[in-house]
Scaffold this active site. Structure first.
Site, PDB file in Angstrom:
ATOM      1  N   GLU A  54     -17.639  10.880 -12.709  1.00 40.81           N
ATOM      2  CA  GLU A  54     -18.915  11.526 -12.411  1.00 40.81           C
ATOM      3  C   GLU A  54     -19.996  11.091 -13.401  1.00 40.81           C
ATOM      4  OE1 GLU A  54     -15.651  14.646 -11.455  1.00 40.81           O
ATOM      5  OE2 GLU A  54     -15.949  12.929 -12.800  1.00 40.81           O
ATOM      6  N   CYS A  77     -13.316  18.326 -13.390  1.00 45.14           N
ATOM      7  CA  CYS A  77     -12.645  19.134 -14.406  1.00 45.14           C
ATOM      8  C   CYS A  77     -13.554  20.266 -14.861  1.00 45.14           C
ATOM      9  CB  CYS A  77     -12.235  18.263 -15.588  1.00 45.14           C
ATOM     10  SG  CYS A  77     -13.608  17.435 -16.423  1.00 45.14           S
ATOM     11  N   CYS A  86     -16.889  18.144 -16.321  1.00 42.68           N
ATOM     12  CA  CYS A  86     -17.705  17.523 -15.275  1.00 42.68           C
ATOM     13  C   CYS A  86     -18.321  18.546 -14.325  1.00 42.68           C
ATOM     14  CB  CYS A  86     -16.869  16.519 -14.488  1.00 42.68           C
ATOM     15  SG  CYS A  86     -16.413  15.065 -15.457  1.00 42.68           S
ATOM     16  N   THR A 162      22.614  -9.228  -5.953  1.00 45.70           N
ATOM     17  CA  THR A 162      21.546  -9.318  -6.948  1.00 45.70           C
ATOM     18  C   THR A 162      21.831 -10.393  -7.997  1.00 45.70           C
ATOM     19  OG1 THR A 162      22.562  -7.598  -8.326  1.00 45.70           O
ATOM     20  CG2 THR A 162      20.969  -6.889  -6.662  1.00 45.70           C
ATOM     21  N   ALA A 163      23.035 -10.923  -7.972  1.00 49.25           N
ATOM     22  CA  ALA A 163      23.421 -12.022  -8.865  1.00 49.25           C
ATOM     23  C   ALA A 163      24.737 -12.598  -8.341  1.00 49.25           C
ATOM     24  CB  ALA A 163      23.587 -11.539 -10.304  1.00 49.25           C
ATOM     25  N   ALA A 165      28.573 -14.150  -8.789  1.00 50.98           N
ATOM     26  CA  ALA A 165      29.701 -13.644  -9.581  1.00 50.98           C
ATOM     27  C   ALA A 165      29.620 -14.125 -11.018  1.00 50.98           C
ATOM     28  CB  ALA A 165      31.021 -14.075  -8.940  1.00 50.98           C
ATOM     29  N   THR A 197      20.850  -6.337 -18.813  1.00 53.13           N
ATOM     30  CA  THR A 197      19.807  -7.202 -18.257  1.00 53.13           C
ATOM     31  C   THR A 197      19.152  -8.024 -19.356  1.00 53.13           C
ATOM     32  OG1 THR A 197      19.374  -5.708 -16.401  1.00 53.13           O
ATOM     33  CG2 THR A 197      17.595  -7.198 -17.038  1.00 53.13           C
ATOM     34  N   ASP A 201      19.348 -11.994 -18.916  1.00 52.27           N
ATOM     35  CA  ASP A 201      18.139 -12.677 -18.442  1.00 52.27           C
ATOM     36  C   ASP A 201      17.058 -12.857 -19.500  1.00 52.27           C
ATOM     37  OD1 ASP A 201      19.329 -12.688 -15.926  1.00 52.27           O
ATOM     38  OD2 ASP A 201      18.346 -10.821 -15.306  1.00 52.27           O
TER      39      ASP A 201
END
Length: 354
Positions: A54, A77, A86, A162-163, A165, A197, A201
């Site tokens: 505002e 607010c 405001c 997802t990957a 073996a 992870t 990675d």
């Protein structure tokens, strides 16, 4: 509701979206001011401590908004924080009407902003726009539930791998899908992953595409196995290691923030992130173990799943380590959107219907 009201409220929401990567822990808010049928000011909340939407819109209008109509994506607010209230400012400026797209869930506001304006003689009304509510979903979660909105992101092959073996996983999805992930990171106050992870990675888990605050990387590492050369320890961006033993046992290997907390107590961790780090939205980018833990705990709110046109075959690592005894125990989601991102498919679903 007049068509013009809808369009101008929609514009306020679009403005709010410009601040969604930078204004946390405050909610993203946009504002449009109209007088005599013309837009005279517009603005959005850029960051915590800066002017509210505002204020930005009034400044853009040159300060004179007497008799104007204010369209704002979130209820003004009513209390003084880092900036003035405001609602009082709008009364002082002499606006004649305020149209709001979503109520503020904060207990110190929560409908009080509209009532304050009405008591002061301003025509104030609520016209709910679902996209305005979606924009503050993380903020509302922190305020109402005491924990962030939790979003899981996964990438898998058509057969759920997802990957391989061997552990190889780079890359399952194409470059456009990986680029798309940057949007979800930019929305997040924290990114949670597991030490597995990190070891497999060595991800950076940073925002590289948008002008956004870097999210806090939260590494679930019960015995602090993250090597000193890992990107999450060397790139200078904020990282928190959640561990289950005395830091002194690790000695010089500890060079960043650590939180001693039971890594199995995910509810407690999310509550800590909301209370201590003011996290509105948290993204989980992790392997099957961590993802499965959040699923079993029933803590996920939204899932962004990237599906690649690949078949990884027998032995491939799965999406989530979960075991359910019967179908009635299986969590069910509601599809929000299905989009093609390059050669991949992105599916977004929520636990609750929206």
């Amino acid at each position: 509701m007049k068509d013009s009201d809808f369009l101008l409220l929609k514009l306020s929401v679009d403005l709010a979206k410009q601040g969604r990567f930078t204004c946390s822990p405050n909610p993203a808010v946009g504002c449009v001011i109209v007088r005599d049928g013309a837009v005279i000011g517009r603005g959005y909340h850029r960051r915590a401590g800066a002017g509210h939407a505002e204020v930005e819109a009034i400044n853009a209008a040159g300060g004179d908004v007497n008799g104007a109509t204010v369209y704002v994506s979130l209820e003004p607010c009513t209390f003084v924080g880092r900036t003035p209230a405001c609602a009082q400012m709008l009364v002082d400026k002499g606006v004649s009407r305020v149209v709001v797209a979503a109520l503020d869930p904060h207990p110190r506001v929560s409908g009080g902003g509209i009532q304050f304006l009405k008591n002061a003689g301003v025509r104030a009304e609520l016209i709910v726009l679902p996209e305005a509510q979606e924009l503050i979903r993380g903020y509302a979660s922190r305020i109402e539930r005491g924990r962030p909105w939790l979003r899981i992101k996964t990438a898998s092959s058509l057969d759920g791998g997802t990957a391989l073996a061997s552990g190889e996983s780079q890359w399952i999805t194409g470059p456009r899908a990986r680029e798309d992930v940057q949007y979800w990171r930019a929305r997040s106050d924290a990114i949670v992953t597991g030490v597995g992870t990190v070891l497999a990675d060595d991800p950076a888990l940073t925002v590289r595409r948008f002008d956004a605050k870097q999210p806090l990387r939260v590494i679930l590492d019960s015995t602090l196995r993250t090597p000193p050369e890992a990107q999450v320890r060397t790139d200078g961006h904020p990282t928190l290691f959640v561990h289950g033993q005395d830091v002194s046992a690790i000695g010089s290997q500890v060079d960043t923030r650590c939180l001693r907390h039971d890594t199995n107590d995910l509810t407690g961790l999310l509550e800590w992130l909301a209370d201590q780090e003011d996290c509105n939205e948290v993204l989980v980018e992790a392997g099957a173990g961590v993802v499965g833990s959040f699923v079993r705990a029933g803590l996920w709110d939204e899932w962004v799943a990237y599906l690649a046109p690949k078949v990884m075959g027998e032995g491939a690592r799965k999406l989530a380590d979960t075991v359910f005894a019967q179908m009635t125990d299986v969590p069910e989601g509601h599809i929000k959107g299905v989009d093609r991102i390059g050669d991949d498919i992105r599916i977004v679903m929520t636990r609750e219907a929206s």
